[in-house]
Design an enzyme around this catalytic site. Structure first.
Site, short mmCIF file in Angstrom:
data_model
loop_
_atom_site.label_atom_id
_atom_site.label_comp_id
_atom_site.label_asym_id
_atom_site.label_seq_id
_atom_site.Cartn_x
_atom_site.Cartn_y
_atom_site.Cartn_z
N CYS A 118 14.55 16.21 -1.24
CA CYS A 118 14.14 16.14 0.16
C CYS A 118 14.18 14.70 0.67
O CYS A 118 14.55 14.45 1.82
CB CYS A 118 12.74 16.71 0.35
N CYS A 154 16.44 24.64 3.66
CA CYS A 154 17.70 24.61 2.92
C CYS A 154 17.86 25.92 2.13
O CYS A 154 16.88 26.50 1.65
CB CYS A 154 17.73 23.42 1.96
N CYS A 191 16.28 26.55 -1.46
CA CYS A 191 14.82 26.48 -1.55
C CYS A 191 14.12 27.39 -0.56
O CYS A 191 12.93 27.23 -0.30
CB CYS A 191 14.36 25.04 -1.36
N CYS A 224 8.57 19.38 3.14
CA CYS A 224 9.62 18.41 2.80
C CYS A 224 9.18 16.97 2.96
O CYS A 224 9.87 16.07 2.50
CB CYS A 224 10.88 18.67 3.63
#
Length: 249
Positions: free
Chosen positions: A125, A207, A210, A233
C-alpha cells in the site's frame, strides 16, 4: 521528499474559523463554498472511484468541475474500476483528472513479481498508494475526503475541516455528518451509476488481490484484506508520514 516538521498554528485557527462559519451547512454547501473560498486555498479530491465515490464526484462536478481529481491507479485495480473511472469522469464532465501511478523504478525494485501484497500488504500500500499520493498532493493547500463520523474510531468527532498534522494541509470532510445509508439515498435520488461490482457483493472496493465479496450481515469492509489484521491502506498522514487510522480509514 521534504515536509514541514510542524503544522502552523495559523492553520489550526483557520480550520476552527471555517468550522464555525460552515457548522450548519449541508454537505454540498460545505464543498461548494470550500472550493471557492480563498481562505481554504487550492483543493484536490482524492477518489478511489469505488462503491460510494460517485457522491463526492457528482458534488464536485456540480460545484466546480475543474477541481483536480486524483485517482490512484495502483496497477492492481479491478478492470471494472478502470472502466468505471473513465465512464464516470466523462459522464460528469470532470475537467482535471489526474491518474497517479507508482514509481516504475521503485515498483521494479520493491515488487518485481507483483506479489508484495501477500508478504507485506502495508509495504504494498505504501508503494502503490501512500507514497504516490504524497507526491500528488504537493502544491495543494488541502484535499477532500469522504470520511464520516458514523464510521467510528477517531472519526466520531470529525469536523468539516481539520488539519493534517505535519503537512500544512487542510482536509475537508463534506460528508462528516452523514449517516449510514445517506450515500445510497443520494445515489438513487440523483440516478447516478454505481460501481458494477457493488451488485456482485462488493460494498467496499480496493485492489483486486485484496478485495473479496461480503456475505449478508457482514460489515461492509469485511472483504478488504480478509483474514488479516490490516483494515485500511493508510493514506492519511501525521507528521508527514502515512498512518493507520481505524477500520474505515
Amino acid at each position: 521528499m521534504s515536509l514541514p516538521e510542524q503544522t502552523s498554528p495559523d492553520l489550526h485557527a483557520k480550520a476552527a474559523a471555517l468550522n464555525a462559519a460552515y457548522r450548519h451547512h449541508s454537505a454540498i454547501a460545505v464543498l461548494a463554498r470550500a472550493l471557492h473560498d480563498p481562505d481554504v486555498g487550492q483543493l484536490a479530491l482524492v477518489s478511489s472511484f469505488g462503491a460510494e465515490s460517485v457522491v463526492l464526484l457528482h458534488m464536485v462536478a456540480l460545484a466546480r468541475r475543474d477541481t483536480p481529481v486524483i485517482f490512484l491507479e495502483t496497477g492492481m485495480l479491478f478492470t471494472e474500476t478502470l472502466v468505471y473511472q473513465q465512464e464516470l469522469a466523462e459522464r460528469l464532465g470532470l475537467r482535471d483528472m489526474r491518474l497517479i501511478r507508482p514509481d516504475r523504478a521503485a515498483a521494479r525494485a520493491q515488487d518485481p513479481a507483483a506479489m508484495l501484497h501477500q508478504s507485506d500488504p502495508d509495504a504494498c500500500c505504501a508503494l502503490r498508494k501512500t507514497v504516490p499520493l504524497q507526491g500528488a498532493l504537493e502544491g495543494f493547500d488541502g484535499w477532500i475526503t469522504g470520511r464520516k463520523r458514523y464510521q467510528g474510531g477517531t472519526r466520531a468527532s470529525l469536523e468539516f475541516f481539520e488539519v493534517e498534522d505535519g503537512t500544512n494541509r487542510l482536509k475537508v470532510n463534506p460528508l462528516a455528518h452523514w449517516q449510514q445509508g445517506d450515500a445510497r439515498t443520494y445515489i438513487e435520488e440523483n440516478r447516478l451509476p454505481r460501481h458494477p461490482l457493488v451488485a456482485q457483493g462488493y460494498p467496499s472496493i480496493g485492489c483486486m488481490p485484496c478485495t473479496s465479496p461480503v456475505k449478508p450481515g457482514e460489515d461492509e469492509r469485511a472483504g478488504r484484506w480478509k483474514g488479516q489484521e490490516k483494515t485500511e491502506c493508510g493514506i492519511h498522514f501525521v507528521d508527514g508520514k502515512p498512518v493507520r487510522q481505524g477500520a474505515n480509514a
